[in-house]
Design an enzyme around this catalytic site. Structure first.
Site, PDB file in Angstrom:
ATOM      1  N   SER A   1       3.850  52.215   3.995  1.00  0.00           N
ATOM      2  CA  SER A   1       4.050  50.762   3.954  1.00  0.00           C
ATOM      3  C   SER A   1       4.896  50.314   5.136  1.00  0.00           C
ATOM      4  CB  SER A   1       4.708  50.370   2.628  1.00  0.00           C
ATOM      5  OG  SER A   1       5.854  51.168   2.390  1.00  0.00           O
TER       6      SER A   1
ATOM      7  N   GLU B   1       7.548  47.097   6.582  1.00  0.00           N
ATOM      8  CA  GLU B   1       8.409  45.963   6.193  1.00  0.00           C
ATOM      9  C   GLU B   1       8.538  44.957   7.344  1.00  0.00           C
ATOM     10  OE1 GLU B   1      11.944  46.940   3.895  1.00  0.00           O
ATOM     11  OE2 GLU B   1      13.098  45.663   5.251  1.00  0.00           O
TER      12      GLU B   1
ATOM     13  N   ALA C   1      17.593  38.968   3.951  1.00  0.00           N
ATOM     14  CA  ALA C   1      18.323  40.140   4.459  1.00  0.00           C
ATOM     15  C   ALA C   1      18.957  39.831   5.808  1.00  0.00           C
ATOM     16  CB  ALA C   1      17.378  41.328   4.600  1.00  0.00           C
TER      17      ALA C   1
ATOM     18  N   ARG D   1      19.750  43.582  -5.072  1.00  0.00           N
ATOM     19  CA  ARG D   1      20.909  42.737  -5.345  1.00  0.00           C
ATOM     20  C   ARG D   1      21.179  41.796  -4.184  1.00  0.00           C
ATOM     21  NH1 ARG D   1      26.801  44.920  -4.819  1.00  0.00           N
ATOM     22  NH2 ARG D   1      26.183  44.458  -2.692  1.00  0.00           N
ATOM     23  N   GLY D   2      20.972  42.292  -2.959  1.00  0.00           N
ATOM     24  CA  GLY D   2      21.358  41.529  -1.763  1.00  0.00           C
ATOM     25  C   GLY D   2      22.804  41.839  -1.410  1.00  0.00           C
ATOM     26  N   ASP D   3      23.139  41.613  -0.142  1.00  0.00           N
ATOM     27  CA  ASP D   3      24.516  41.874   0.296  1.00  0.00           C
ATOM     28  C   ASP D   3      25.433  40.752  -0.174  1.00  0.00           C
ATOM     29  OD1 ASP D   3      24.432  44.350   1.582  1.00  0.00           O
ATOM     30  OD2 ASP D   3      23.331  43.433   3.241  1.00  0.00           O
TER      31      ASP D   3
ATOM     32  N   HIS E   1      25.453  54.097  -0.614  1.00  0.00           N
ATOM     33  CA  HIS E   1      25.677  52.680  -0.308  1.00  0.00           C
ATOM     34  C   HIS E   1      27.133  52.481   0.117  1.00  0.00           C
ATOM     35  CE1 HIS E   1      26.235  48.373  -1.279  1.00  0.00           C
ATOM     36  NE2 HIS E   1      24.999  48.285  -0.866  1.00  0.00           N
TER      37      HIS E   1
ATOM     38  N   LYS F   1      19.552  51.884 -12.973  1.00  0.00           N
ATOM     39  CA  LYS F   1      18.640  50.865 -12.407  1.00  0.00           C
ATOM     40  C   LYS F   1      17.189  51.274 -12.652  1.00  0.00           C
ATOM     41  CE  LYS F   1      18.696  50.464  -7.759  1.00  0.00           C
ATOM     42  NZ  LYS F   1      19.136  49.925  -6.444  1.00  0.00           N
TER      43      LYS F   1
ATOM     44  N   PHE G   1      23.504  47.922  13.303  1.00  0.00           N
ATOM     45  CA  PHE G   1      22.815  47.947  12.003  1.00  0.00           C
ATOM     46  C   PHE G   1      23.347  49.076  11.126  1.00  0.00           C
ATOM     47  CE2 PHE G   1      18.306  46.641  10.894  1.00  0.00           C
ATOM     48  CZ  PHE G   1      18.485  45.353  11.319  1.00  0.00           C
TER      49      PHE G   1
ATOM     50  N   HIS H   1       8.079  54.407   4.427  1.00  0.00           N
ATOM     51  CA  HIS H   1       8.170  52.940   4.488  1.00  0.00           C
ATOM     52  C   HIS H   1       8.820  52.599   5.834  1.00  0.00           C
ATOM     53  CE1 HIS H   1       8.759  48.814   2.975  1.00  0.00           C
ATOM     54  NE2 HIS H   1       9.965  48.864   3.489  1.00  0.00           N
TER      55      HIS H   1
HETATM   56  P1  FAD Z   1      22.458  47.664  -6.470  1.00  0.00           P
HETATM   57  O1  FAD Z   1      21.482  48.677  -6.923  1.00  0.00           O
HETATM   58  O2  FAD Z   1      22.855  46.599  -7.426  1.00  0.00           O
HETATM   59  O3  FAD Z   1      23.744  48.476  -5.963  1.00  0.00           O
HETATM   60  C1  FAD Z   1      24.717  47.868  -5.149  1.00  0.00           C
HETATM   61  C2  FAD Z   1      25.999  48.674  -5.175  1.00  0.00           C
HETATM   62  O4  FAD Z   1      26.618  48.490  -6.422  1.00  0.00           O
HETATM   63  C3  FAD Z   1      25.842  50.196  -5.021  1.00  0.00           C
HETATM   64  O5  FAD Z   1      26.986  50.670  -4.327  1.00  0.00           O
HETATM   65  C4  FAD Z   1      25.848  50.706  -6.446  1.00  0.00           C
HETATM   66  O6  FAD Z   1      26.318  52.055  -6.504  1.00  0.00           O
HETATM   67  C5  FAD Z   1      26.858  49.747  -7.073  1.00  0.00           C
HETATM   68  N1  FAD Z   1      26.608  49.471  -8.495  1.00  0.00           N
HETATM   69  C6  FAD Z   1      25.428  49.374  -9.134  1.00  0.00           C
HETATM   70  N2  FAD Z   1      25.624  49.060 -10.424  1.00  0.00           N
HETATM   71  C7  FAD Z   1      26.970  48.952 -10.609  1.00  0.00           C
HETATM   72  C8  FAD Z   1      27.811  48.639 -11.705  1.00  0.00           C
HETATM   73  N3  FAD Z   1      27.292  48.389 -12.920  1.00  0.00           N
HETATM   74  N4  FAD Z   1      29.143  48.590 -11.513  1.00  0.00           N
HETATM   75  C9  FAD Z   1      29.695  48.840 -10.289  1.00  0.00           C
HETATM   76  N5  FAD Z   1      28.947  49.162  -9.215  1.00  0.00           N
HETATM   77  C10 FAD Z   1      27.609  49.204  -9.361  1.00  0.00           C
HETATM   78  N6  FAD Z   1      18.944  42.797   1.201  1.00  0.00           N
HETATM   79  C11 FAD Z   1      18.545  41.527   1.130  1.00  0.00           C
HETATM   80  O7  FAD Z   1      19.378  40.622   1.053  1.00  0.00           O
HETATM   81  N7  FAD Z   1      17.214  41.196   1.176  1.00  0.00           N
HETATM   82  C12 FAD Z   1      16.237  42.135   1.252  1.00  0.00           C
HETATM   83  O8  FAD Z   1      15.056  41.812   1.301  1.00  0.00           O
HETATM   84  C13 FAD Z   1      16.629  43.514   1.313  1.00  0.00           C
HETATM   85  N8  FAD Z   1      15.721  44.509   1.357  1.00  0.00           N
HETATM   86  C14 FAD Z   1      16.138  45.815   1.292  1.00  0.00           C
HETATM   87  C15 FAD Z   1      15.168  46.830   1.204  1.00  0.00           C
HETATM   88  C16 FAD Z   1      15.558  48.155   1.118  1.00  0.00           C
HETATM   89  C17 FAD Z   1      14.491  49.225   1.005  1.00  0.00           C
HETATM   90  C18 FAD Z   1      16.928  48.507   1.143  1.00  0.00           C
HETATM   91  C19 FAD Z   1      17.352  49.950   1.106  1.00  0.00           C
HETATM   92  C20 FAD Z   1      17.894  47.512   1.222  1.00  0.00           C
HETATM   93  C21 FAD Z   1      17.502  46.153   1.278  1.00  0.00           C
HETATM   94  N9  FAD Z   1      18.437  45.116   1.305  1.00  0.00           N
HETATM   95  C22 FAD Z   1      18.032  43.804   1.281  1.00  0.00           C
HETATM   96  C23 FAD Z   1      19.879  45.409   1.329  1.00  0.00           C
HETATM   97  C24 FAD Z   1      20.467  45.445  -0.081  1.00  0.00           C
HETATM   98  O9  FAD Z   1      20.375  44.187  -0.690  1.00  0.00           O
HETATM   99  C25 FAD Z   1      21.933  45.848   0.067  1.00  0.00           C
HETATM  100  O10 FAD Z   1      22.033  47.205   0.444  1.00  0.00           O
HETATM  101  C26 FAD Z   1      22.789  45.536  -1.149  1.00  0.00           C
HETATM  102  O11 FAD Z   1      24.148  45.661  -0.741  1.00  0.00           O
HETATM  103  C27 FAD Z   1      22.553  46.458  -2.320  1.00  0.00           C
HETATM  104  O12 FAD Z   1      21.367  46.163  -2.921  1.00  0.00           O
HETATM  105  P2  FAD Z   1      20.790  47.084  -4.119  1.00  0.00           P
HETATM  106  O13 FAD Z   1      19.576  46.412  -4.602  1.00  0.00           O
HETATM  107  O14 FAD Z   1      20.672  48.476  -3.680  1.00  0.00           O
HETATM  108  O15 FAD Z   1      21.987  46.909  -5.154  1.00  0.00           O
END
Ligand code: FAD
Length: 282
Positions: free
Chosen positions: A9, A11, A45, A100-102, A142, A158, A209, A259
């Protein structure tokens, strides 16, 4: 040899300008000719627009490609997410990348954080099994993670919320990926984990990055890339070679696909794709 069902895939991110969009249309057409399983489009992102995602997804879907829109949520915009899910379902889209997003550090400390796991639960509640849900994972951990074991545990939760497969953050050290997959298997997490692949085209941009997202550039690689200085052609050729070798190692080691973080460029993805003859490897 990779699994026969290997998934390849690509992106994209939504461009900020009309010219960027015209360029992306050409990139999409060039890469669609390779036959990737799907294109994904990021959502907000790195400060890019959220609004642009939907238009690109619907246009490229209408042009015949499989699309996987990314969706992130703060938990306070669930009406927007609900509407996106409806629009995407009506357009025949079957795959979503849920994130989740940053977040700003202040938000992390004060707010009730809406994790990707919460979004996966929401999408399942809203849409049942309609969507194949992809989630993100981080073989090199992360940046906010409290530690390796907790990272795996949060990832496990998750996945248990209803994810079907995962796409990893990029890395240049294949062992970090294999170790991560092994650690996941150790806690019963056996969904396909597709490695995210970052082509090397510009060292300054890659360093910035990588610093932000916690991906390590190994010292030997940083040194070699620095030595290219202004020699963009040399850097590109070396980058293609290094990344192609990484991909080969991953596929031979059992990775269920690749990917590509295209950065909206066709050339690097096409060259690596052709080096590896990916069209023949699924
Ligand atoms: P989560 O899975 O929620 O994890 C985030 C952090 O929180 C991790 O450190 C995890 O260990 C910790 N955590 C999880 N659950 C808990 C809990 N219950 N209590 C305490 N800590 C916890 N960002 C964007 O804004 N838009 C995009 O389109 C985008 N695409 C991406 C695509 C890929 C393939 C990747 C790898 C990243 C992408 N990102 C994007 C970046 C991503 O949003 C960030 O890395 C964000 O900081 C974490 O997202 P996540 O979905 O992994 O979060």
């Amino acid at each position: 040899m990779a699994d026969p069902a290997a998934n390849f895939s690509v992106e994209f991110f939504p461009p900020r300008t009309a010219e960027g969009r015209t360029r992306l249309d050409r990139v999409h057409a060039e890469l669609a000719a390779l036959g990737p399983d799907f294109f994904s489009v990021t959502y907000g992102a790195g400060g890019s627009s959220k609004e642009g995602t939907r238009g690109i997804v619907l246009d490229y879907r209408a042009a015949g490609s499989e699309l996987a829109p990314h969706i992130s949520s703060t938990g306070r915009d669930l009406d927007v997410v609900r509407e996106l899910l409806r629009v995407y379902r009506d357009a025949g889209i079957r795959r979503i990348v849920a994130l989740r997003g940053d977040l700003r550090p202040a938000h992390l400390k004060t707010a009730n954080v809406f994790y990707a796991r919460d979004l996966v639960e929401f999408i399942r509640r809203e849409s049942g099994d309609h969507f194949h849900i992809e989630v993100a994972c981080y073989p090199e951990i992360h940046p906010e993670s409290p530690g390796y074991a907790m990272e795996i545990e949060y990832f496990r939760r998750k996945v248990a919320a209803g994810a079907n497969s995962a796409i990893s953050q990029y890395f240049f050290n294949a062992d970090s990926y294999f170790r991560f997959v092994e650690a996941c298997l150790g806690v019963g997490v056996d969904l396909p984990i597709v490695p995210g692949i970052m082509p090397i085209t510009n060292f300054a941009r890659l360093s910035a990055f990588s610093e932000k997202c916690g991906a390590e550039i190994p010292a030997w690689l940083a040194r070699r890339l620095t030595d290219f200085g202004d020699d963009q052609v040399g850097l590109r050729e070396f980058g293609d070679e290094v990344v192609s070798e990484l991909c080969e190692r991953l596929l031979v080691g059992g990775a269920p696909g690749l990917h590509f973080y295209s950065l909206n460029l066709a050339g690097p993805v096409r060259r690596i794709w052709e080096n590896l003859d990916l069209s023949q490897r699924r």
